[in-house]
Design a protein around this motif. Sequence first.
Motif, PDB file in Angstrom:
ATOM      1  N   LEU A 136      43.985  31.940  38.549  1.00  0.00           N
ATOM      2  CA  LEU A 136      44.103  31.196  37.289  1.00  0.00           C
ATOM      3  C   LEU A 136      44.584  29.766  37.518  1.00  0.00           C
ATOM      4  CD1 LEU A 136      45.688  33.862  34.904  1.00  0.00           C
ATOM      5  CD2 LEU A 136      43.372  32.917  34.766  1.00  0.00           C
ATOM      6  N   ARG A 137      45.440  29.595  38.524  1.00  0.00           N
ATOM      7  CA  ARG A 137      46.043  28.282  38.772  1.00  0.00           C
ATOM      8  C   ARG A 137      45.028  27.273  39.282  1.00  0.00           C
ATOM      9  NH1 ARG A 137      49.585  29.442  42.842  1.00  0.00           N
ATOM     10  NH2 ARG A 137      50.794  30.650  41.332  1.00  0.00           N
ATOM     11  N   LYS A 138      44.127  27.728  40.127  1.00  0.00           N
ATOM     12  CA  LYS A 138      43.146  26.819  40.732  1.00  0.00           C
ATOM     13  C   LYS A 138      41.757  27.193  40.267  1.00  0.00           C
ATOM     14  CE  LYS A 138      41.717  24.815  45.144  1.00  0.00           C
ATOM     15  NZ  LYS A 138      41.924  24.803  46.604  1.00  0.00           N
ATOM     16  N   LYS A 139      41.074  26.261  39.648  1.00  0.00           N
ATOM     17  CA  LYS A 139      39.740  26.519  39.128  1.00  0.00           C
ATOM     18  C   LYS A 139      38.800  26.893  40.274  1.00  0.00           C
ATOM     19  CE  LYS A 139      36.212  24.530  36.083  1.00  0.00           C
ATOM     20  NZ  LYS A 139      36.272  25.624  35.105  1.00  0.00           N
ATOM     21  N   MET A 140      38.196  28.070  40.159  1.00  0.00           N
ATOM     22  CA  MET A 140      37.315  28.552  41.220  1.00  0.00           C
ATOM     23  C   MET A 140      35.913  28.781  40.680  1.00  0.00           C
ATOM     24  SD  MET A 140      39.659  31.088  43.546  1.00  0.00           S
ATOM     25  CE  MET A 140      41.212  30.536  44.242  1.00  0.00           C
ATOM     26  N   ASP A 141      35.016  29.119  41.577  1.00  0.00           N
ATOM     27  CA  ASP A 141      33.628  29.366  41.206  1.00  0.00           C
ATOM     28  C   ASP A 141      33.557  30.414  40.091  1.00  0.00           C
ATOM     29  OD1 ASP A 141      30.956  30.926  41.509  1.00  0.00           O
ATOM     30  OD2 ASP A 141      30.619  29.071  42.613  1.00  0.00           O
ATOM     31  N   LYS A 142      32.726  30.164  39.086  1.00  0.00           N
ATOM     32  CA  LYS A 142      32.641  31.080  37.944  1.00  0.00           C
ATOM     33  C   LYS A 142      32.035  32.426  38.326  1.00  0.00           C
ATOM     34  CE  LYS A 142      28.259  28.976  36.476  1.00  0.00           C
ATOM     35  NZ  LYS A 142      27.586  28.224  35.390  1.00  0.00           N
ATOM     36  N   HIS A 143      31.431  32.519  39.508  1.00  0.00           N
ATOM     37  CA  HIS A 143      30.876  33.791  39.973  1.00  0.00           C
ATOM     38  C   HIS A 143      31.798  34.473  40.989  1.00  0.00           C
ATOM     39  CE1 HIS A 143      27.260  32.901  37.797  1.00  0.00           C
ATOM     40  NE2 HIS A 143      27.014  31.827  38.514  1.00  0.00           N
ATOM     41  N   LEU A 144      33.054  34.038  41.046  1.00  0.00           N
ATOM     42  CA  LEU A 144      34.019  34.603  41.983  1.00  0.00           C
ATOM     43  C   LEU A 144      34.197  36.104  41.751  1.00  0.00           C
ATOM     44  CD1 LEU A 144      36.590  34.020  43.976  1.00  0.00           C
ATOM     45  CD2 LEU A 144      37.856  34.278  41.853  1.00  0.00           C
ATOM     46  N   ILE A 145      34.151  36.881  42.832  1.00  0.00           N
ATOM     47  CA  ILE A 145      34.500  38.302  42.798  1.00  0.00           C
ATOM     48  C   ILE A 145      35.390  38.586  44.000  1.00  0.00           C
ATOM     49  CG2 ILE A 145      33.677  40.674  42.555  1.00  0.00           C
ATOM     50  CD1 ILE A 145      30.819  39.473  42.261  1.00  0.00           C
ATOM     51  N   LEU A 146      36.565  39.119  43.757  1.00  0.00           N
ATOM     52  CA  LEU A 146      37.463  39.509  44.835  1.00  0.00           C
ATOM     53  C   LEU A 146      37.687  41.017  44.785  1.00  0.00           C
ATOM     54  CD1 LEU A 146      40.219  36.723  44.636  1.00  0.00           C
ATOM     55  CD2 LEU A 146      38.162  36.771  46.076  1.00  0.00           C
ATOM     56  N   ASN A 147      37.529  41.660  45.924  1.00  0.00           N
ATOM     57  CA  ASN A 147      37.813  43.084  46.048  1.00  0.00           C
ATOM     58  C   ASN A 147      39.160  43.220  46.755  1.00  0.00           C
ATOM     59  OD1 ASN A 147      37.711  45.859  46.183  1.00  0.00           O
ATOM     60  ND2 ASN A 147      36.348  45.907  47.951  1.00  0.00           N
ATOM     61  N   VAL A 148      40.172  43.622  45.995  1.00  0.00           N
ATOM     62  CA  VAL A 148      41.543  43.681  46.500  1.00  0.00           C
ATOM     63  C   VAL A 148      41.978  45.133  46.640  1.00  0.00           C
ATOM     64  CG1 VAL A 148      43.942  43.049  46.079  1.00  0.00           C
ATOM     65  CG2 VAL A 148      42.102  41.484  45.391  1.00  0.00           C
ATOM     66  N   ASN A 149      42.416  45.506  47.839  1.00  0.00           N
ATOM     67  CA  ASN A 149      42.954  46.838  48.090  1.00  0.00           C
ATOM     68  C   ASN A 149      44.394  46.714  48.567  1.00  0.00           C
ATOM     69  OD1 ASN A 149      40.786  49.294  48.132  1.00  0.00           O
ATOM     70  ND2 ASN A 149      39.791  47.328  48.512  1.00  0.00           N
ATOM     71  N   ILE A 150      45.231  47.611  48.061  1.00  0.00           N
ATOM     72  CA  ILE A 150      46.663  47.572  48.380  1.00  0.00           C
ATOM     73  C   ILE A 150      47.044  48.857  49.094  1.00  0.00           C
ATOM     74  CG2 ILE A 150      48.993  47.364  47.452  1.00  0.00           C
ATOM     75  CD1 ILE A 150      46.235  46.346  45.148  1.00  0.00           C
ATOM     76  N   PRO A 151      47.691  48.767  50.270  1.00  0.00           N
ATOM     77  CA  PRO A 151      48.094  49.989  50.972  1.00  0.00           C
ATOM     78  C   PRO A 151      49.160  50.747  50.195  1.00  0.00           C
ATOM     79  CG  PRO A 151      49.028  48.046  52.034  1.00  0.00           C
ATOM     80  CD  PRO A 151      48.077  47.540  50.993  1.00  0.00           C
ATOM     81  N   ALA A 152      49.184  52.058  50.358  1.00  0.00           N
ATOM     82  CA  ALA A 152      50.137  52.904  49.625  1.00  0.00           C
ATOM     83  C   ALA A 152      51.446  53.006  50.392  1.00  0.00           C
ATOM     84  CB  ALA A 152      49.525  54.272  49.389  1.00  0.00           C
ATOM     85  N   VAL A 153      52.142  51.879  50.470  1.00  0.00           N
ATOM     86  CA  VAL A 153      53.449  51.833  51.127  1.00  0.00           C
ATOM     87  C   VAL A 153      54.405  51.055  50.234  1.00  0.00           C
ATOM     88  CG1 VAL A 153      52.464  51.963  53.453  1.00  0.00           C
ATOM     89  CG2 VAL A 153      52.868  49.713  52.408  1.00  0.00           C
ATOM     90  N   PRO A 154      55.703  51.220  50.412  1.00  0.00           N
ATOM     91  CA  PRO A 154      56.654  50.438  49.618  1.00  0.00           C
ATOM     92  C   PRO A 154      56.433  48.942  49.792  1.00  0.00           C
ATOM     93  CG  PRO A 154      57.775  52.225  50.764  1.00  0.00           C
ATOM     94  CD  PRO A 154      56.375  52.186  51.308  1.00  0.00           C
ATOM     95  N   HIS A 155      56.803  48.179  48.775  1.00  0.00           N
ATOM     96  CA  HIS A 155      56.572  46.733  48.783  1.00  0.00           C
ATOM     97  C   HIS A 155      57.146  46.058  50.019  1.00  0.00           C
ATOM     98  CE1 HIS A 155      57.709  42.528  47.486  1.00  0.00           C
ATOM     99  NE2 HIS A 155      56.408  42.527  47.384  1.00  0.00           N
ATOM    100  N   GLU A 156      58.321  46.487  50.449  1.00  0.00           N
ATOM    101  CA  GLU A 156      58.968  45.832  51.590  1.00  0.00           C
ATOM    102  C   GLU A 156      58.243  46.082  52.908  1.00  0.00           C
ATOM    103  OE1 GLU A 156      61.326  49.662  50.621  1.00  0.00           O
ATOM    104  OE2 GLU A 156      60.343  48.000  49.546  1.00  0.00           O
ATOM    105  N   HIS A 157      57.327  47.050  52.938  1.00  0.00           N
ATOM    106  CA  HIS A 157      56.569  47.332  54.155  1.00  0.00           C
ATOM    107  C   HIS A 157      55.236  46.586  54.217  1.00  0.00           C
ATOM    108  CE1 HIS A 157      58.800  51.436  54.702  1.00  0.00           C
ATOM    109  NE2 HIS A 157      59.570  50.380  54.919  1.00  0.00           N
ATOM    110  N   ILE A 158      54.850  45.938  53.135  1.00  0.00           N
ATOM    111  CA  ILE A 158      53.585  45.201  53.122  1.00  0.00           C
ATOM    112  C   ILE A 158      53.752  43.888  53.881  1.00  0.00           C
ATOM    113  CG2 ILE A 158      51.898  44.012  51.654  1.00  0.00           C
ATOM    114  CD1 ILE A 158      52.203  46.210  49.627  1.00  0.00           C
ATOM    115  N   GLN A 159      52.803  43.623  54.788  1.00  0.00           N
ATOM    116  CA  GLN A 159      52.888  42.467  55.683  1.00  0.00           C
ATOM    117  C   GLN A 159      52.401  41.168  55.055  1.00  0.00           C
ATOM    118  OE1 GLN A 159      54.381  42.882  58.809  1.00  0.00           O
ATOM    119  NE2 GLN A 159      54.812  44.838  57.799  1.00  0.00           N
ATOM    120  N   GLY A 160      51.762  41.254  53.920  1.00  0.00           N
ATOM    121  CA  GLY A 160      51.228  40.066  53.264  1.00  0.00           C
ATOM    122  C   GLY A 160      49.789  40.275  52.850  1.00  0.00           C
ATOM    123  N   ILE A 161      49.113  39.168  52.550  1.00  0.00           N
ATOM    124  CA  ILE A 161      47.716  39.199  52.102  1.00  0.00           C
ATOM    125  C   ILE A 161      46.825  38.734  53.248  1.00  0.00           C
ATOM    126  CG2 ILE A 161      46.026  38.149  50.526  1.00  0.00           C
ATOM    127  CD1 ILE A 161      48.316  37.847  48.499  1.00  0.00           C
TER     128      ILE A 161
END
Length: 262
Positions: free
Chosen positions: A162-187
């Motif tokens: 939302l902050r940065k105007k991107m291509d109107k056809h943008l599609i992102l497939n985001v998957n999040i591992p099933a671990v506690p937040h503190e164990h996630i290494q980043g994006i």
Amino acid sequence: MATTKKIKEKPVILVTNDDGITAPGIRNLVDAVKDLGKVVVVAPDKAQSGMGHAITIGTPLRLHHVKYFDDIEAYSCSGTPVDCVKLAVDKVLHRKPDICLSGINHGANHSINVIYSGTMSAAVEAAIESIPSIGFSLLDYSIEADFTAAGIYARKITEMVLRKKMDKHLILNVNIPAVPHEHIQGIKICRQAYAKYQEDFLERLDPTGRRYYWLTGEFLNFDKGKDTDVWALHNNYVSVVPVQFDLTNYVLKAKLEKSWKQ
């Protein structure tokens, strides 16, 4: 003469899913982004997992206003996730939203799963209509899954788009591992892994003696690259794969134009 500042309108955020409007995942997604703009929910009235890009053409569609999300405007739809996006734009919003969010799905949508996923097909449909979109999935199929980390990253990634105007056809497939937040290494920005299910159909007999089949299978990863969504998730990163609805193989196209030239 005093000047008045133009008040910036809040972005309109369409939220949908494929697990159904009562699924915990969509509630967590709404809670994560509800203060980022005007949120409107249009989601299936029942689970529609694995529907892919199916649309309803043989039966009428029905929309029902529901009060599942406190003061958030929400509708249940009798159709598929793609139907939900189409109806939302044409009959609910009467305009294109600024972004479409789909999920949070109960279970993975990495690698080949993106082809079958109702979650991602809703996002793809939005992008076809020139609406930037994001599909979110948590690698936990349980109805009691902990969506804490998924909600945090869903909000963070939505804010970035939302902050940065991107291509109107943008599609992102985001998957999040099933671990506690503190164990996630980043994006990690990834490519889609070449991985699929080695499928099998269990053959059984019903009480009348007639055969029926139950789809099962084993997930196999044929891709050992360290830049894939499967690798990222295995190493506790949130995977982000930019996808597109243009299925043209441009490399093969260029080769065929040369080799098939007459």
